[in-house]
Design an enzyme around this catalytic site. Sequence first.
Site, PDB file in Angstrom:
ATOM      1  N   ARG A  47       0.832  -1.206   0.000  1.00  0.00           N
ATOM      2  CA  ARG A  47       0.000   0.000   0.000  1.00  0.00           C
ATOM      3  C   ARG A  47       0.862   1.249   0.000  1.00  0.00           C
ATOM      4  O   ARG A  47       2.061   1.200   0.270  1.00  0.00           O
ATOM      5  CB  ARG A  47      -0.905   0.024   1.240  1.00  0.00           C
ATOM      6  CG  ARG A  47      -0.117  -0.044   2.552  1.00  0.00           C
ATOM      7  CD  ARG A  47      -1.038  -0.036   3.757  1.00  0.00           C
ATOM      8  NE  ARG A  47      -0.276  -0.115   4.998  1.00  0.00           N
ATOM      9  CZ  ARG A  47      -0.654   0.409   6.144  1.00  0.00           C
ATOM     10  NH1 ARG A  47      -1.791   1.079   6.214  1.00  0.00           N
ATOM     11  NH2 ARG A  47       0.081   0.282   7.235  1.00  0.00           N
ATOM     12  N   THR A  49      12.051   3.296   8.943  1.00  0.00           N
ATOM     13  CA  THR A  49      11.671   2.633   7.695  1.00  0.00           C
ATOM     14  C   THR A  49      11.933   3.523   6.493  1.00  0.00           C
ATOM     15  O   THR A  49      11.577   4.703   6.497  1.00  0.00           O
ATOM     16  CB  THR A  49      10.185   2.252   7.729  1.00  0.00           C
ATOM     17  OG1 THR A  49       9.970   1.344   8.805  1.00  0.00           O
ATOM     18  CG2 THR A  49       9.752   1.600   6.420  1.00  0.00           C
ATOM     19  N   LYS A 100      15.186   0.018   8.199  1.00  0.00           N
ATOM     20  CA  LYS A 100      14.395  -1.071   7.633  1.00  0.00           C
ATOM     21  C   LYS A 100      14.018  -0.674   6.218  1.00  0.00           C
ATOM     22  O   LYS A 100      13.307   0.314   6.011  1.00  0.00           O
ATOM     23  CB  LYS A 100      13.144  -1.363   8.459  1.00  0.00           C
ATOM     24  CG  LYS A 100      12.385  -2.577   7.915  1.00  0.00           C
ATOM     25  CD  LYS A 100      11.400  -3.149   8.922  1.00  0.00           C
ATOM     26  CE  LYS A 100      10.084  -2.443   8.872  1.00  0.00           C
ATOM     27  NZ  LYS A 100       9.028  -3.218   9.568  1.00  0.00           N
ATOM     28  N   GLU A 150      12.270  -9.721   6.439  1.00  0.00           N
ATOM     29  CA  GLU A 150      10.953  -9.789   7.060  1.00  0.00           C
ATOM     30  C   GLU A 150       9.888 -10.173   6.044  1.00  0.00           C
ATOM     31  O   GLU A 150       9.812  -9.578   4.963  1.00  0.00           O
ATOM     32  CB  GLU A 150      10.619  -8.432   7.683  1.00  0.00           C
ATOM     33  CG  GLU A 150       9.287  -8.377   8.391  1.00  0.00           C
ATOM     34  CD  GLU A 150       9.071  -7.061   9.109  1.00  0.00           C
ATOM     35  OE1 GLU A 150       7.965  -6.856   9.650  1.00  0.00           O
ATOM     36  OE2 GLU A 150       9.998  -6.220   9.139  1.00  0.00           O
ATOM     37  N   LYS A 178       2.705  -7.106  16.703  1.00  0.00           N
ATOM     38  CA  LYS A 178       2.071  -5.799  16.525  1.00  0.00           C
ATOM     39  C   LYS A 178       0.716  -5.840  17.223  1.00  0.00           C
ATOM     40  O   LYS A 178      -0.066  -6.772  17.022  1.00  0.00           O
ATOM     41  CB  LYS A 178       1.897  -5.466  15.037  1.00  0.00           C
ATOM     42  CG  LYS A 178       3.216  -5.270  14.305  1.00  0.00           C
ATOM     43  CD  LYS A 178       2.999  -4.995  12.830  1.00  0.00           C
ATOM     44  CE  LYS A 178       4.336  -4.779  12.121  1.00  0.00           C
ATOM     45  NZ  LYS A 178       4.167  -4.606  10.659  1.00  0.00           N
ATOM     46  N   CYS A 198       4.871  -1.885  14.631  1.00  0.00           N
ATOM     47  CA  CYS A 198       3.678  -1.048  14.618  1.00  0.00           C
ATOM     48  C   CYS A 198       3.185  -0.904  13.190  1.00  0.00           C
ATOM     49  O   CYS A 198       3.904  -1.201  12.239  1.00  0.00           O
ATOM     50  CB  CYS A 198       3.951   0.328  15.231  1.00  0.00           C
ATOM     51  SG  CYS A 198       5.131   1.335  14.311  1.00  0.00           S
ATOM     52  N   ASP A 248      10.584  -1.800  16.053  1.00  0.00           N
ATOM     53  CA  ASP A 248      10.288  -1.057  14.824  1.00  0.00           C
ATOM     54  C   ASP A 248       9.093  -0.154  15.148  1.00  0.00           C
ATOM     55  O   ASP A 248       7.967  -0.439  14.777  1.00  0.00           O
ATOM     56  CB  ASP A 248       9.981  -2.050  13.701  1.00  0.00           C
ATOM     57  CG  ASP A 248       9.499  -1.353  12.435  1.00  0.00           C
ATOM     58  OD1 ASP A 248       9.968  -0.237  12.159  1.00  0.00           O
ATOM     59  OD2 ASP A 248       8.649  -1.931  11.721  1.00  0.00           O
ATOM     60  N   ASP A 270       8.694   3.328  14.572  1.00  0.00           N
ATOM     61  CA  ASP A 270       9.187   4.576  13.992  1.00  0.00           C
ATOM     62  C   ASP A 270       8.102   5.499  13.455  1.00  0.00           C
ATOM     63  O   ASP A 270       8.394   6.612  13.026  1.00  0.00           O
ATOM     64  CB  ASP A 270      10.157   4.258  12.850  1.00  0.00           C
ATOM     65  CG  ASP A 270       9.511   3.437  11.737  1.00  0.00           C
ATOM     66  OD1 ASP A 270       8.436   2.850  11.978  1.00  0.00           O
ATOM     67  OD2 ASP A 270      10.082   3.363  10.642  1.00  0.00           O
TER      68      ASP A 270
END
Length: 324
Positions: free
Chosen positions: A24, A135, A160, A218, A267, A295, A320, A322
């Site tokens: 997305r 990220t 990331k 990941e 998450k 998150c 993670d 951020d």
Amino acid sequence: MKITAIRTGLLSIPLRKPFKTALRTLERQSSIVVAIDTDAGKVGWGEAPPTGAVTGESLGSIRGAIHEFIAPRLIGQEVENLEVTLDTLDRAVLKNTSAKAAVDMAIYDLFGKRFGVPVYRLLGGARTKTETDLTISVNSPDEMVADAREAVGRGFRILKIKVGREPATDIERLRKIREAVGAGVVIRVDANQGWNAREAVRIMRTLEAAHLGIELVEQPLPAHDVEGMKHVRDAIETPVLADESVFSPLDAAKIIAMKAADYLNIKLMKTGGLRGALRICALAETNNIECFMGCMIESKLSVTAAAHLACARNIITRTDLDSP
């Protein structure tokens, strides 16, 4: 302390830069904010962003689940009876994990306020700080290089890197970013389900042969393809982190049993809140598998709840968080 009302509101914040993954593209952070009122005058706060591509929820469905199913069952519940109250929340509606997460974290917020103790201490108190990555959205290689340099200039030591939208270009992206930031920056790769098993093995073996020092990869494959993820894990040296494949403790148990991943990404929007996340932590602790605390695109409200959990449990070794 009794729950007397549950209110919701809409939060909408423009992002500094569009957030782009293989799943997305977002230009605003939008979420439902939850406030739980009590007869003691204290208010508990929670938040749930809609992530249709992952949880299947929208702003409307989150709000509807809370007001139609959850609130009628929770009003009158005692906050101190935490287990009973959270059981009631869990049984109020099937799935709707983000809606449940917002209410769950608000209940934990009230529980901490009731006893005057920060939630991270109530849940274990392992540490008082944690370091997040930042990220880098998937874009052209040159734009990603510029974003990576900017992030390092701001003091981030862990990046990331989002990939998976154009697999043929992913190797070039990562080579250029490593060259730009140097060897001292930790690089994680997140494909967001964007590869198939053959692509994942080819790309990761090429990166390994180039000695780019990738810390982990990941969710290389679609969430349902746990067998394929095990194949990838067995075929490469880089550790594999399961994300979209892990919603519930049952998902975590399956991945652990199949040895399909090296790490589990927790998450709150997937687990339905802190209690579901704690159950995954317990499984991971039992099987000695380290966890991430991640998150969605959330504001500092729900990310703070995630940070409390990350600081509570030693099994959560990386974060993670951020999006704020």
